[in-house]
Enzyme design. Structure first.
Site, short mmCIF file in Angstrom:
data_model
loop_
_atom_site.label_atom_id
_atom_site.label_comp_id
_atom_site.label_asym_id
_atom_site.label_seq_id
_atom_site.Cartn_x
_atom_site.Cartn_y
_atom_site.Cartn_z
N SER A 41 0.81 -1.23 0.00
CA SER A 41 0.00 0.00 0.00
C SER A 41 0.84 1.27 0.00
O SER A 41 0.35 2.33 -0.38
CB SER A 41 -0.93 0.02 1.22
OG SER A 41 -0.17 -0.09 2.40
N ASP A 349 -4.40 7.33 8.28
CA ASP A 349 -5.50 6.47 8.72
C ASP A 349 -5.07 5.44 9.77
O ASP A 349 -5.76 4.45 9.98
CB ASP A 349 -6.09 5.73 7.50
CG ASP A 349 -5.03 4.93 6.77
OD1 ASP A 349 -3.87 4.91 7.22
OD2 ASP A 349 -5.36 4.31 5.74
N HIS A 352 -1.23 4.34 7.11
CA HIS A 352 -0.53 4.97 5.99
C HIS A 352 -0.19 6.43 6.25
O HIS A 352 -0.82 7.07 7.09
CB HIS A 352 -1.39 4.85 4.72
CG HIS A 352 -1.81 3.44 4.44
ND1 HIS A 352 -3.07 2.97 4.73
CD2 HIS A 352 -1.12 2.40 3.93
CE1 HIS A 352 -3.15 1.69 4.39
NE2 HIS A 352 -1.98 1.32 3.92
#
Ligand SMILES: *[C@@H]1O[C@H](CO)[C@@H](O)[C@H](O)[C@H]1NC(C)=O
Ligand SMILES: *[C@@H]1O[C@H](CO)[C@@H](O)[C@H](O)[C@H]1NC(C)=O
Ligand SMILES: *[C@@H]1O[C@H](CO)[C@@H](O)[C@H](O)[C@H]1NC(C)=O
Length: 384
Positions: A41, A349, A352
């Site tokens: 990610s 969040d 990240h």
């Protein structure tokens, strides 16, 4: 005749200058026509979104104004890297609609690991698109893209020429999820440490395979201080004595540093075995740790608290993640952005980084001061 001392020194100096290879600045900057990225990610620009559903709002809102397949409020480091070469943002390989791969492809998906996991996405959130699968995709893409280009027409405007594969920059940012995967299965630190050699072997194999497919220029990020991220600190609490001065959980960071030093060694080996490769190892760990331990220096006031989330010490709760729906007084509500200023937060969040943090990371790595060979990004096609 005896030369005056100052002249002797002058002569010695000029001999040294003439005798040594030209300094890096004399080499031409690299003009990469494309970037092929492998990762999780930290560099996913739409891969997981294409197969498991769009990263929900408010992701993307700071820069794109809407969700854009990224787990952040805006751009990722890979976006800044692409833009720095004048290239458009990378399309996710798995995004079948509207993608343009002439300038590269992104094989990263959120939740990806180096080793294939024996758990499903729905159980623990790890993506089935592990690094070996990402390589398979790349292998397939390299061949299929040429077959399609031969058909002419729009395929020539959407797919790279053959020669692009040997001129492209190959970027990697993966490993973080392999470390957390063991911990979330209740393994001890020594159990996690025990499988690091397996991670390194599989990582090294993939870099070699890309080289065998013609890849020459490698820009490889190490893994970040995962013990400084709310999703780890909240879900895997440690004893007070294991919390460092910055407020991070030491055991997880130690394991990350072990992994990183292993990556460094593996890349040293690969430099010997892959004679035509230019490999740059980039210490993003140190930079990410600096953002969190000295936030003010980088323009942040909040090193830990998630900008988007709900509850807990860090505004992070696994069951009420950013963008999820919750019920409040019988009504459905969105867990949206709860911070006033995402620019003041390092963390988006709980897992990240914010776009502002990603920008800081890019700005500090681009010049080469976090590269093991001091290679700036623009010089990553040269062996340093
Ligand atoms: C998954 O299981 C296989 C077979 O037992 C094993 O070799 C592999 O290491 C396991 N992978 C992980 C990530 O634990
Ligand atoms: C794809 O992007 C390239 C630039 O990287 C551009 O030249 C080309 O026209 C684009 N293709 C289409 C179909 O828009
Ligand atoms: C890990 O331990 C927790 C707490 O004891 C337990 O609830 C959970 O089911 C365990 N997970 C696994 C995969 O064993």
């Amino acid at each position: 005749m005896e030369l005056p001392l100052s002249l002797t020194i002058l002569l010695l100096c000029s001999t040294i200058v003439i005798g040594s290879p030209p300094p890096a600045s004399a080499l031409a900057p690299c003009d990469f026509p494309a970037i092929f990225n492998f990762g999780d990610s930290n560099s996913d620009t739409g891969g997981l979104s294409a197969v498991y559903g769009q990263a929900p709002p408010p992701s993307g809102e700071t820069f794109f104004g809407h969700p854009a397949g990224r787990y952040s409020d805006g751009r990722l480091v890979i976006d800044f890297i692409a833009a720095s070469f004048g290239l458009p943002f990378l399309s996710a390989y798995l995004d079948a609609v509207g993608s343009n791969f002439t300038h590269g492809a992104n094989f990263a998906t959120a939740g990806s690991t180096i080793r294939p996991q024996n758990t499903t996405f729905w159980q623990y959130g790890y993506s089935p698109i592990s690094l070996d699968v990402q390589f398979n995709e790349f292998y397939h893409f390299r061949r299929r893209s040429q077959v399609a280009r031969d058909r002419g027409g729009v395929y020539r405007q959407l797919l790279p020429e053959e020669e692009v594969f040997s001129k492209a920059l190959y970027t990697f940012d993966i490993g973080q999820n392999d470390l957390t995967a063991g911990y979330f299965l209740n393994m001890s630190t020594s159990q996690v440490r025990a499988y690091i050699p397996d991670l390194l072997r599989q990582f090294s194999d993939t870099v070699k395979e890309v080289y065998n497919e013609g890849g020459r220029y490698f820009w490889i990020h190490n893994t970040g201080p995962v013990g400084c991220l709310p999703y780890v600190m909240d879900r895997l609490p440690v004893m007070q004595s294991q919390i460092d001065r910055a407020g991070c959980s030491s055991p997880y960071n130690e394991v990350a540093r072990d992994f990183n030093s292993g990556v460094g060694k593996v890349l040293e080996q690969l430099r010997k075995h892959l004679p035509l490769a230019a490999i740059t190892y980039v210490d993003v760990y140190s930079l990410k740790y600096a953002l969190i331990s000295e936030p003010k220096k980088y323009g942040f006031t909040q090193p830990f608290r998630a900008c988007c989330g709900h509850g807990g010490k860090y505004n992070y709760n696994k069951n009420h993640g950013c963008g999820s729906k919750a019920f409040k007084d019988g009504k459905e509500v969105l867990i949206g952005k709860s911070c006033e200023d995402p620019l003041a937060h390092v963390n988006w969040d709980g897992i990240h980084f914010t776009e502002a943090a990603n920008k800081q990371i890019f700005d500090h790595i681009v010049g080469g001061s976090f590269s093991d060979n001091k290679n700036p990004l623009r010089m990553a096609c040269h062996k340093a």
